[in-house]
Design a protein around this motif. Structure first.
Motif, PDB file in Angstrom:
ATOM      1  N   PHE A  33       0.880  -1.035  -0.039  1.00  0.00           N
ATOM      2  CA  PHE A  33      -0.043  -0.053   0.037  1.00  0.00           C
ATOM      3  C   PHE A  33       0.930   1.323   0.037  1.00  0.00           C
ATOM      4  N   GLU A  34       0.373   2.294  -0.797  1.00  0.00           N
ATOM      5  CA  GLU A  34       1.221   3.629  -0.604  1.00  0.00           C
ATOM      6  C   GLU A  34       0.490   4.451   0.546  1.00  0.00           C
ATOM      7  N   TRP A  35       1.284   5.204   1.256  1.00  0.00           N
ATOM      8  CA  TRP A  35       0.725   6.177   2.235  1.00  0.00           C
ATOM      9  C   TRP A  35       1.053   7.556   1.770  1.00  0.00           C
ATOM     10  N   ARG A  36       0.205   8.427   1.671  1.00  0.00           N
ATOM     11  CA  ARG A  36       0.457   9.652   1.644  1.00  0.00           C
ATOM     12  C   ARG A  36      -0.212  10.547   2.718  1.00  0.00           C
ATOM     13  N   ASN A  37       0.435  11.763   2.974  1.00  0.00           N
ATOM     14  CA  ASN A  37       0.229  12.529   4.170  1.00  0.00           C
ATOM     15  C   ASN A  37      -0.042  11.991   5.238  1.00  0.00           C
ATOM     16  N   SER A  38       0.896  11.111   5.711  1.00  0.00           N
ATOM     17  CA  SER A  38       0.921  10.468   7.028  1.00  0.00           C
ATOM     18  C   SER A  38       1.415  11.354   8.110  1.00  0.00           C
ATOM     19  N   PHE A  39       0.448  11.508   8.999  1.00  0.00           N
ATOM     20  CA  PHE A  39       0.433  12.565  10.008  1.00  0.00           C
ATOM     21  C   PHE A  39       1.730  12.270  11.061  1.00  0.00           C
ATOM     22  N   GLU A  40       2.012  10.944  11.120  1.00  0.00           N
ATOM     23  CA  GLU A  40       3.150  10.551  12.089  1.00  0.00           C
ATOM     24  C   GLU A  40       4.336  10.829  11.509  1.00  0.00           C
ATOM     25  N   ALA A  41       4.398  10.796  10.144  1.00  0.00           N
ATOM     26  CA  ALA A  41       5.689  11.121   9.770  1.00  0.00           C
ATOM     27  C   ALA A  41       5.807  12.727   9.654  1.00  0.00           C
ATOM     28  N   GLN A  42       4.775  13.629   9.499  1.00  0.00           N
ATOM     29  CA  GLN A  42       4.621  14.914   9.211  1.00  0.00           C
ATOM     30  C   GLN A  42       5.128  15.475  10.848  1.00  0.00           C
ATOM     31  N   VAL A  43       4.619  14.811  11.832  1.00  0.00           N
ATOM     32  CA  VAL A  43       4.749  15.232  13.226  1.00  0.00           C
ATOM     33  C   VAL A  43       6.103  15.048  13.395  1.00  0.00           C
ATOM     34  N   TYR A  44       6.677  13.811  12.974  1.00  0.00           N
ATOM     35  CA  TYR A  44       8.089  13.535  13.212  1.00  0.00           C
ATOM     36  C   TYR A  44       9.113  14.665  12.637  1.00  0.00           C
ATOM     37  N   HIS A  89       6.963   9.470  -0.544  1.00  0.00           N
ATOM     38  CA  HIS A  89       5.641   9.029   0.207  1.00  0.00           C
ATOM     39  C   HIS A  89       6.028   7.628   0.869  1.00  0.00           C
ATOM     40  N   CYS A  90       5.285   7.601   1.650  1.00  0.00           N
ATOM     41  CA  CYS A  90       5.578   6.305   2.515  1.00  0.00           C
ATOM     42  C   CYS A  90       4.800   4.969   1.733  1.00  0.00           C
ATOM     43  N   GLU A  91       5.561   3.820   1.861  1.00  0.00           N
ATOM     44  CA  GLU A  91       5.023   2.550   1.398  1.00  0.00           C
ATOM     45  C   GLU A  91       4.953   1.415   2.515  1.00  0.00           C
ATOM     46  N   ILE A  92       4.038   0.423   2.534  1.00  0.00           N
ATOM     47  CA  ILE A  92       4.206  -0.646   3.540  1.00  0.00           C
ATOM     48  C   ILE A  92       3.912  -1.973   2.623  1.00  0.00           C
ATOM     49  N   VAL A  93       4.412  -2.905   3.322  1.00  0.00           N
ATOM     50  CA  VAL A  93       4.401  -4.158   2.875  1.00  0.00           C
ATOM     51  C   VAL A  93       3.609  -5.154   3.871  1.00  0.00           C
ATOM     52  N   GLY A  94       2.819  -6.069   3.771  1.00  0.00           N
ATOM     53  CA  GLY A  94       2.329  -6.637   4.770  1.00  0.00           C
ATOM     54  C   GLY A  94       2.279  -8.337   4.214  1.00  0.00           C
ATOM     55  N   LYS A  95       2.558  -9.066   5.376  1.00  0.00           N
ATOM     56  CA  LYS A  95       2.653 -10.545   4.834  1.00  0.00           C
ATOM     57  C   LYS A  95       2.581 -11.382   5.950  1.00  0.00           C
ATOM     58  N   PRO A  96       2.381 -12.704   6.112  1.00  0.00           N
ATOM     59  CA  PRO A  96       2.291 -13.608   7.356  1.00  0.00           C
ATOM     60  C   PRO A  96       3.536 -13.515   8.202  1.00  0.00           C
ATOM     61  N   ALA A  97       3.414 -13.001   9.365  1.00  0.00           N
ATOM     62  CA  ALA A  97       4.714 -13.011  10.388  1.00  0.00           C
ATOM     63  C   ALA A  97       5.961 -14.117  10.116  1.00  0.00           C
ATOM     64  N   GLU A  98       5.551 -15.267   9.767  1.00  0.00           N
ATOM     65  CA  GLU A  98       6.515 -16.252   9.512  1.00  0.00           C
ATOM     66  C   GLU A  98       7.328 -16.178   8.382  1.00  0.00           C
ATOM     67  N   GLU A  99       6.850 -15.384   7.490  1.00  0.00           N
ATOM     68  CA  GLU A  99       7.389 -14.903   6.117  1.00  0.00           C
ATOM     69  C   GLU A  99       8.507 -14.059   6.142  1.00  0.00           C
ATOM     70  N   TRP A 100       8.415 -13.287   7.361  1.00  0.00           N
ATOM     71  CA  TRP A 100       9.497 -12.098   7.417  1.00  0.00           C
ATOM     72  C   TRP A 100      10.869 -12.918   8.279  1.00  0.00           C
TER      73      TRP A 100
END
Length: 475
Positions: A33-44, A89-100
């Motif tokens: 997923f692509e994240w734009r205008n992340s409040f957490e990054a802006q505050v940081y 911009h921010c980008e996240i990747v998600g998958k089952p825990a054991e695959e990391w």
């Protein structure tokens, strides 16, 4: 897709799915997923330089927790690009825990339910301490708005009680400001740097009140997965404010009496005795002496609490404070809503001065807030913005030159001529029997649910339980 929508609706970040492969039957998942205008990054970035590591940790937690619950197996998200690191911009990747590769370390960082409960309890304590610190920086009574004699007399009594160890019983109508006086008492006392904990006894179900006040041990009942302290332990060395104390269950009253007499308590489901040093400030808008006479409140507990009684006057007995309070609330809500209203018109002020204020200061504050919302900047708040019933069918119709509120003809009718009441009186009815019929009808309508029946009768569940006990004696 509800998860990304919730992120956007809450204003956390704007989410755009880039890739999604989901099979609930097999339990497989991969999402990017692509994240734009992340409040957490802006505050940081407002407070720090570019980071070496991604900074949107709380949003990752939301995403991981939501997807884990939805898929039914642990799903971990990682931030592969972050504005806090200098990316576009921010980008996240998600998958089952054991695959990391580092899934063991990641899972250790995710708290389990019991740990989460402990963290929530600690967070509650921190919030209470922060409130105590704020109260300590200002004397709530000295800074309260008022100059009337009744108000100044109540303040004087509170100041005299502050230096003592005596328990204080505040009486007064709802909305009169009992909690403000309780906080002022704490702030002016030697315990000012210790916790102040406020509890509304009427807002807690009777079967949970003991656990909330005195704590609970793990396994005491279904759902008690961790031991936790109650409000009294959190207020140790400080002050606890028990509002609507008349609503305490009989068992809670007995436990409270032990705290007052012995300075100790036992948690629900526990056997260990905890020593406690807490100053109790109790309050009630009901007459506790009458509650004792009715068997609703323990006499010995009443005398323990009633060491230093203070009556908080209703607003209608301190009308000279209304202009000061009005000015204070107008300034408060002008700031809150970024308005510049010019205060209250003379006609509206006369109406405020002649109104009877059944809801006291709380009602006045709510009325002023509504007036500020409805009034344009640089305009004065008029009586129609403060009293909406002036324009409602069947409501108040006019304000005379003295500021008195005039009701409609139906409202000004002689209250002594009520056809239903006259019919009942002619039939020689019994007030107790009428109350019994009302209660039985409400219970039947609620299918035996006491809580629902209490709502239908516009009373609290403990009040209905008391009336049911009284009905048993009538049979």
């Amino acid at each position: 897709m509800v998860g990304p929508q919730l992120h956007s609706i809450r204003g956390l970040v704007h989410v755009t799915p880039l890739e999604l492969d989901l099979d609930l039957e097999k339990g497989s998942f991969f999402g990017r997923f692509e994240w734009r205008n992340s409040f957490e990054a802006q505050v940081y970035l407002q407070h720090h330089d570019i980071s070496k590591d991604p900074v949107c940790w709380s949003q990752l937690g939301y995403a991981s927790g939501y997807t884990t619950y939805f898929v039914g197996r642990p799903i971990i998200y990682k931030e592969v690009a972050c504005v806090g690191c200098g990316h576009a911009h921010c980008e996240i990747v998600g998958k089952p825990a054991e695959e990391w590769e580092d899934h063991a370390e990641m899972e250790r960082m995710l708290p389990r339910d019991s740990l989460a409960e402990e963290l929530f309890a600690l967070q509650s304590q921190v919030s209470e301490l922060q409130e105590t610190i704020k109260a300590g920086k200002r004397d709530a009574i000295s800074n309260s708005v008022g100059r009337s004699r009744a108000f100044r007399e109540a303040c004087q009594l509170i100041h005299r009680a502050a230096a003592s160890k005596a328990n204080v019983l505040l009486s007064g109508e709802t909305g009169a400001g009992k909690e403000v006086f309780a906080r002022g008492l704490h702030a002016a006392s030697p315990r000012a740097d210790q916790p102040f904990v406020a509890v509304n006894c009427a807002s807690i179900p009777p079967d949970l009140i003991e656990a909330e006040l005195f704590g609970v041990e793990k396994g005491a009942y279904t759902g008690a997965t961790v031991s936790r302290p109650g409000k009294f332990e959190r207020a140790n060395q400080g002050t606890i404010f028990l509002d609507e104390v008349v609503e305490l269950s009989p068992r809670a009253q007995a436990s409270l009496l032990r705290v007052l007499q012995e300075g100790e308590l036992e948690r629900v489901g526990g056997t260990q005795v905890h020593k406690i040093n807490v100053r109790i400030v109790a309050a009630s808008n009901e007459d506790l002496k009458q509650a004792v006479a009715n068997g609703k409140f323990r006499a010995d507990l009443y005398y323990r609490l009633n060491v230093y009684p203070v009556h908080i006057p209703p607003l209608r007995e301190r009308t000279e404070d209304i202009p000061l309070l009005t000015e204070h609330f107008v300034s408060k809500y002008n700031t809150l809503y970024n308005k510049r209203t010019s205060g209250v018109s003379d006609k509206a002020m006369r109406a405020l001065m002649h109104y009877q204020w059944p809801g006291n200061i709380r009602e006045l504050e709510n009325m002023i807030e509504r007036g500020v919302i409805l009034t344009d900047s640089n305009q004065m708040i008029d009586e129609h913005a403060l009293f909406p019933s002036l324009t409602e069918p069947g409501g108040m119709k006019a304000i005379d030159p003295t500021g008195h509120l005039h009701a409609s003809a139906t409202q000004t009718a002689d209250p002594g001529h009520d056809e239903l009441c006259e019919q009942l009186l002619a039939e020689g009815f019994s007030l107790d029997q009428l109350e019994a019929r009302l209660i039985r009808t409400a219970l039947a309508k609620a299918e035996g649910n006491i809580t629902h029946a209490a709502r239908l009768l516009s009373i609290t569940r403990p009040q209905l339980a008391y009336r049911l006990d009284k009905l048993k004696g009538l049979k």
